[in-house]
Write a protein that holds these residues in place. Structure first.
Motif, mmCIF file in Angstrom:
data_model
loop_
_atom_site.group_PDB
_atom_site.id
_atom_site.type_symbol
_atom_site.label_atom_id
_atom_site.label_comp_id
_atom_site.label_asym_id
_atom_site.label_seq_id
_atom_site.Cartn_x
_atom_site.Cartn_y
_atom_site.Cartn_z
ATOM 1 N N ASP A 1 0.833 -1.204 0.000
ATOM 2 C CA ASP A 1 0.000 0.000 0.000
ATOM 3 C C ASP A 1 0.870 1.257 0.000
ATOM 4 O O ASP A 1 0.556 2.246 -0.680
ATOM 5 C CB ASP A 1 -0.926 0.018 1.208
ATOM 6 C CG ASP A 1 -2.082 -0.966 1.063
ATOM 7 O OD1 ASP A 1 -2.255 -1.520 -0.040
ATOM 8 O OD2 ASP A 1 -2.801 -1.185 2.050
ATOM 9 N N ASN A 2 1.948 1.228 0.773
ATOM 10 C CA ASN A 2 2.843 2.387 0.832
ATOM 11 C C ASN A 2 3.533 2.642 -0.512
ATOM 12 O O ASN A 2 3.751 3.797 -0.899
ATOM 13 C CB ASN A 2 3.893 2.193 1.928
ATOM 14 C CG ASN A 2 3.323 2.420 3.306
ATOM 15 O OD1 ASN A 2 2.200 2.889 3.450
ATOM 16 N ND2 ASN A 2 4.081 2.071 4.330
ATOM 17 N N VAL A 3 3.897 1.572 -1.224
ATOM 18 C CA VAL A 3 4.495 1.733 -2.553
ATOM 19 C C VAL A 3 3.504 2.434 -3.480
ATOM 20 O O VAL A 3 3.854 3.368 -4.208
ATOM 21 C CB VAL A 3 4.914 0.365 -3.136
ATOM 22 C CG1 VAL A 3 5.343 0.513 -4.600
ATOM 23 C CG2 VAL A 3 6.047 -0.246 -2.316
ATOM 24 N N GLY A 4 2.244 2.006 -3.438
ATOM 25 C CA GLY A 4 1.226 2.649 -4.261
ATOM 26 C C GLY A 4 1.028 4.106 -3.911
ATOM 27 O O GLY A 4 0.876 4.956 -4.795
ATOM 28 N N ARG A 5 1.050 4.416 -2.619
ATOM 29 C CA ARG A 5 0.826 5.805 -2.190
ATOM 30 C C ARG A 5 1.956 6.719 -2.648
ATOM 31 O O ARG A 5 1.720 7.866 -3.046
ATOM 32 C CB ARG A 5 0.690 5.862 -0.664
ATOM 33 C CG ARG A 5 -0.594 5.238 -0.143
ATOM 34 C CD ARG A 5 -0.775 5.526 1.333
ATOM 35 N NE ARG A 5 -1.881 4.754 1.890
ATOM 36 C CZ ARG A 5 -1.751 3.657 2.602
ATOM 37 N NH1 ARG A 5 -0.532 3.182 2.875
ATOM 38 N NH2 ARG A 5 -2.801 3.012 3.066
ATOM 39 N N CYS A 6 3.197 6.244 -2.583
ATOM 40 C CA CYS A 6 4.316 7.113 -2.969
ATOM 41 C C CYS A 6 4.289 7.386 -4.475
ATOM 42 O O CYS A 6 4.584 8.498 -4.918
ATOM 43 C CB CYS A 6 5.656 6.536 -2.511
ATOM 44 S SG CYS A 6 6.364 5.240 -3.552
#
Length: 290
Positions: free
Chosen positions: A92-97
């Motif tokens: 999820d964090n990869v997608g957000r960045c």
């Protein structure tokens, strides 16, 4: 002093698999990247993982997973309970960045609704004049010992495409589905590499304006890869640290009366360690080592 290479239960097959992970394209982006640096805690975790060692230990005490088994690198990334907590958070964090980079220059949506029949939602979608809708679903795996990591990465990517292709709602414009697969060491599938190149080119003007040192499209792509690797590595660090803290508390539950301040001491020590930033010298030493 001799450093043991690998955990006690690591056999030759697991050792070769771990070494193959380290050599995959993208595995060194969090170490060699010149734009953003890991925290000290995450650097330590990455170093230990490359040796096949569990990053956290306390002499005389045993950390156990919430499922009851002793913690090791293989178990931490393979336990279903741990995987649900950690891998989803990391991807999820990869997608957000990436969403934060694309949003200033193109339409970008996280977990968009209405693209698929039923309740299925991809992790991310952005729209460009050249590619139309680009639908991205991330997946991060810790490969089993003995498998061909490169083959697995491509299979995981293909599985994502096959998952979404039959259920997409038809659109009048172009649609591209990207199965963005990574390993816990940061290795990329072909589709993940192509996604980093596309995002780096798309966001070049914006990245050049906000990130010192970005002067070309190649720099922008390197910055995107650096960000992806950082999010993955920080996610690994967070997952392993949380499992260790929970497991250590479980392991000493019966000795709580004799050790009343241990939990508080550990929390303070970990917070202090995590808050430190890596110096330039530390980065070069770590890059040479890894």
């Amino acid at each position: 002093q001799h450093l043991p290479v690998g955990t006690d239960d690591e056999d030759v097959e697991a050792l070769l698999s771990r070494l193959a992970n380290i050599l995959i394209d993208g595995a060194g982006d969090c170490v060699a990247g010149r734009f953003k640096c890991l925290t000290n805690a995450a650097y330590c975790v990455m170093a230990f993982l490359r040796l096949g060692l569990y990053p956290f230990s306390t002499s005389g005490l045993t950390a156990v997973c919430s499922c009851g088994k002793q913690l090791s690198v293989r178990h931490a990334f393979g336990c279903p309970q741990a995987r649900r907590r950690g891998r989803t958070h990391t991807h999820d964090n990869v997608g957000r960045c990436l969403h934060a980079l694309v949003r200033p220059v193109a339409l970008s949506l996280l977990e968009p609704a209405g693209l698929c029949r039923g309740s299925l939602r991809p992790d991310w979608m952005y729209v460009t004049p050249a590619d139309g809708r680009v639908i991205v679903d991330f997946t991060i795996h810790n490969p089993d010992p003995g498998v061909n990591v490169r083959v697995c990465l491509e299979r995981w990517s293909s599985d994502k495409v096959a998952k979404y292709s039959p259920v997409l709602v038809p659109s009048s414009g172009r649609t591209k589905i990207v199965g963005a697969a990574m390993t816990t060491f940061g290795g990329y599938s072909k589709q993940m590499r192509e996604l980093a190149v596309s995002v780096g080119g798309l966001c070049f003007s914006y990245v050049r304006a906000v990130v010192p040192g970005v002067r070309s499209v190649a720099d922008s792509i390197a910055y995107v890869r650096n960000l992806i690797a950082i999010e993955n590595a920080e996610g690994n660090s967070s997952l392993l640290r949380q499992l260790w803290q929970r497991g250590l508390v479980d392991g000493i539950a019966g000795r709580r009366r004799q050790l009343p301040v241990l939990g508080e001491f550990l929390n303070v020590a970990l917070e202090q360690h995590q808050s430190q930033q890596v110096t330039g010298v530390d980065r070069h030493v770590a890059a040479d080592f890894m």
